[in-house]
Design an enzyme around this catalytic site. Structure first.
Site, PDB file in Angstrom:
ATOM      1  CD  GLN A  41       0.117   1.493   0.667  1.00  0.00           C
ATOM      2  OE1 GLN A  41      -0.508   2.427   1.151  1.00  0.00           O
ATOM      3  NE2 GLN A  41       0.711   1.570  -0.508  1.00  0.00           N
ATOM      4  CG  ASP A  47      -7.570   3.775  -2.457  1.00  0.00           C
ATOM      5  OD1 ASP A  47      -6.994   4.864  -2.620  1.00  0.00           O
ATOM      6  OD2 ASP A  47      -6.999   2.750  -2.047  1.00  0.00           O
ATOM      7  CE  LYS A 101      -1.248   6.294   0.584  1.00  0.00           C
ATOM      8  NZ  LYS A 101      -1.485   4.923   0.123  1.00  0.00           N
TER       9      LYS A 101
END
Lengths: 364, 364
Positions: free
Chosen positions: A168, A191, A124
């Site tokens: 995460q 997200d 990422k």
């Protein structure tokens, strides 16, 4: 070796569904070609992982003829589309920086030292750098408290240079995912997992702040390959909070007629065969066989399942939830695994981060 | 005269879907018996309101024989169930009052002087009194400002004797529904319309604070009549934020395989015919004909559509979205209109208010 789906944080949540599907132990009459390699240790060791048998007699006539003619579906190249998307994002990021001096920022919080999570976070970070998005990272030890993690989230919430915050997953077992994810400001929840966001996604006349990355990637692939959605029948296989469910809501928002197939569905192949669009996100290797597919349908395969393969240098290879070899002979278009939805997830994360920065700074 | 559905506040939102469905102007080959009264002014004045024609040739064999034998579906008596529910609530309210001295309270805010809204509010008040729930009412003039309404909501939000707050819809045109509804505290949003609530309804592993009243009533009817949901095919016709969409989410949470049929669906009758459970919530009189129904299916008809009837003292009568006369010969169980879902909506509002009071005061 556990099955998983491309959205790297999903494994844990998908397991119950996967387990339920695997309990439908149907003897394998004709194995999926993709699993029929001579030294397939995985299948031998776990016979219940074999997919359901094909029922060729019930495949629609058009499918049979398509198969016999060895017709080949258009390959939906996620790697290529993701590259295009990233290039477009890089242009936008430069424009924004030049116009108002703001660079989008993404903060990632990693708790513990899982190798896979570290790899995802590294990827990422690299992807951010490549398009000019600034990345921020916090690594916390495995035994951190929930409060510590939430403190870091709060600090990013109030940091004006951070426009997206990502925790995460999976988190260590002693932590409550819900408490931690709910601490992320809805304006920075790139997200898109917050229930408020999901609610807005479900409702007509409302828009979510962010569309969850993997389902957004699926839709982007359909759009970029010109697949018509409005008025079409769509089937989503799997109903996870992070892929299946939001994918179904997105398809419905785009005016498809949507059915969701899951572990309790009695005749998944029959329902799937009615669909012009299939999104498979269940985490079971090669579950969807050629005879599940309506001829000409568009197939988006979100699954990425490692199956043992002693011939591979890594000892395994990746296959989707869809038996590609069979399905590609019937479908009109199909994503490969790997190289389909996978590369899109990170591209959509970058897209959400850019979108957030634009919204916060009212930049159009 | 406008069609509406039982949840009294829904008319405005359902109109686009209704309009779209009505644009499917199919000539009426054999009118639905319920509409075929000799002096049906309504249909004559608005020919596009005629339902789609039946295609008897495509009715499953079992349905035809059921029809010829004039088989009759079990009537799902919403009036009776609602009475039972209200009695159960009255017992619970008394228990709570006796144990901890708390009486559940419901506040209703009415803006303007629409006759129908006044009637609904009066009915809710009466229903509260009958079970021992204390009701609070605020009547504001039509030209009130959004801020005034929000101020009253805020006052109820912080009032410990109020456990549920309901803003009667529709609001005057100059007000933004979203701003006003979002002002209701999520803990007191007994309507369950808040997006955070809908998100929690959509997600696995999360529970909403409140289930929206009309869909909750539909599920209660299915449960009390012993209709199995898990593993069954369910079709929801209509996808409004207050009935269709949450009903689909509830059916899915109960492990049905759910498809949503809407204005863009090309073959609604074919899809509906696959369903073991149908929830019709679209606001089109007699849209669902006998040949849309799978023999033995359970039919929940949320529609309540006035059709002109000069023989009735009021000049009109109420029919559902389902042609009862035809469907009751094919279905296994069916709700009548009126007397089906209608009485359940207020009963579920009382149930949500009680639930809220119990949660706030941690009373089990």
């Amino acid at each position: 070796m556990a099955s998983s789906i491309l959205s790297d944080c999903s494994t844990a949540r998908l397991l119950p569904l996967r387990r339920a599907l695997l309990q439908q132990r149907v003897p394998c009459i004709r194995p999926c070609p993709a699993l029929a390699s001579p030294r397939r240790l995985f299948a031998a060791a776990r016979p219940q992982l074999l997919p359901r048998p094909p029922r060729m007699d019930s495949v629609p006539a058009a499918a049979s003829s398509a198969e016999s003619a060895d017709a080949s579906a258009k390959v939906i190249d996620g790697k290529l589309v993701a590259k295009q998307v990233r290039e477009e994002i890089a242009v936008e990021v430069t424009k924004m920086r030049d116009a108002i001096g703001i660079v989008p920022g993404l903060a990632v919080i990693l708790v513990g030292s899982r190798k896979d999570s570290q790899t995802y976070v590294r990827n990422k970070k690299k992807a951010c750098e490549a398009v000019g998005i600034k990345s921020y990272e916090v690594n916390l030890p495995e035994d951190s408290s929930e409060e510590e993690v939430i403190r870091h989230i709060a600090s990013f919430n109030s940091d004006p240079s951070v426009h997206g915050i990502l925790v995460q997953l999976p988190l260590p077992r002693h932590m409550n995912d819900e408490n931690i994810l709910n601490a992320v400001s809805i304006e920075k929840d790139v997200d898109g997992f917050h229930p408020l966001n999901i609610g807005r996604l479900a409702m007509q006349g409302r828009d979510p702040f962010f569309v969850p990355c993997t389902p957004k990637g699926c839709m982007e692939l359909l759009h970029r390959y010109g697949v018509e959605i409005k008025g079409k029948r769509a089937v989503v296989i799997g109903r996870s909070n992070i892929v299946g469910m939001p994918a179904a809501l997105l398809l419905q928002k785009a005016n498809a007629t949507v059915s969701i197939v899951h572990s309790q569905t009695k005749n998944p192949e029959e329902i799937t065969r009615q669909a012009d669009i299939v999104i498979a996100a269940v985490g079971v290797a090669n579950l969807v066989r050629g005879n599940w597919i309506k001829p000409g349908a568009a197939i988006i395969d979100v699954g990425i399942n490692p199956v043992d393969d002693p011939e591979s240098p890594r000892g395994y290879r990746l296959v989707g939830d869809v038996c590609y070899e069979e399905a590609s002979k019937v479908a009109g278009a199909i994503t490969p695994v790997p190289g389909g939805v996978g590369p899109m997830t990170i591209a959509m994360l970058l897209s959400n981060t850019l979108e957030s920065a634009k919204r916060i700074h009212k930049f159009k």
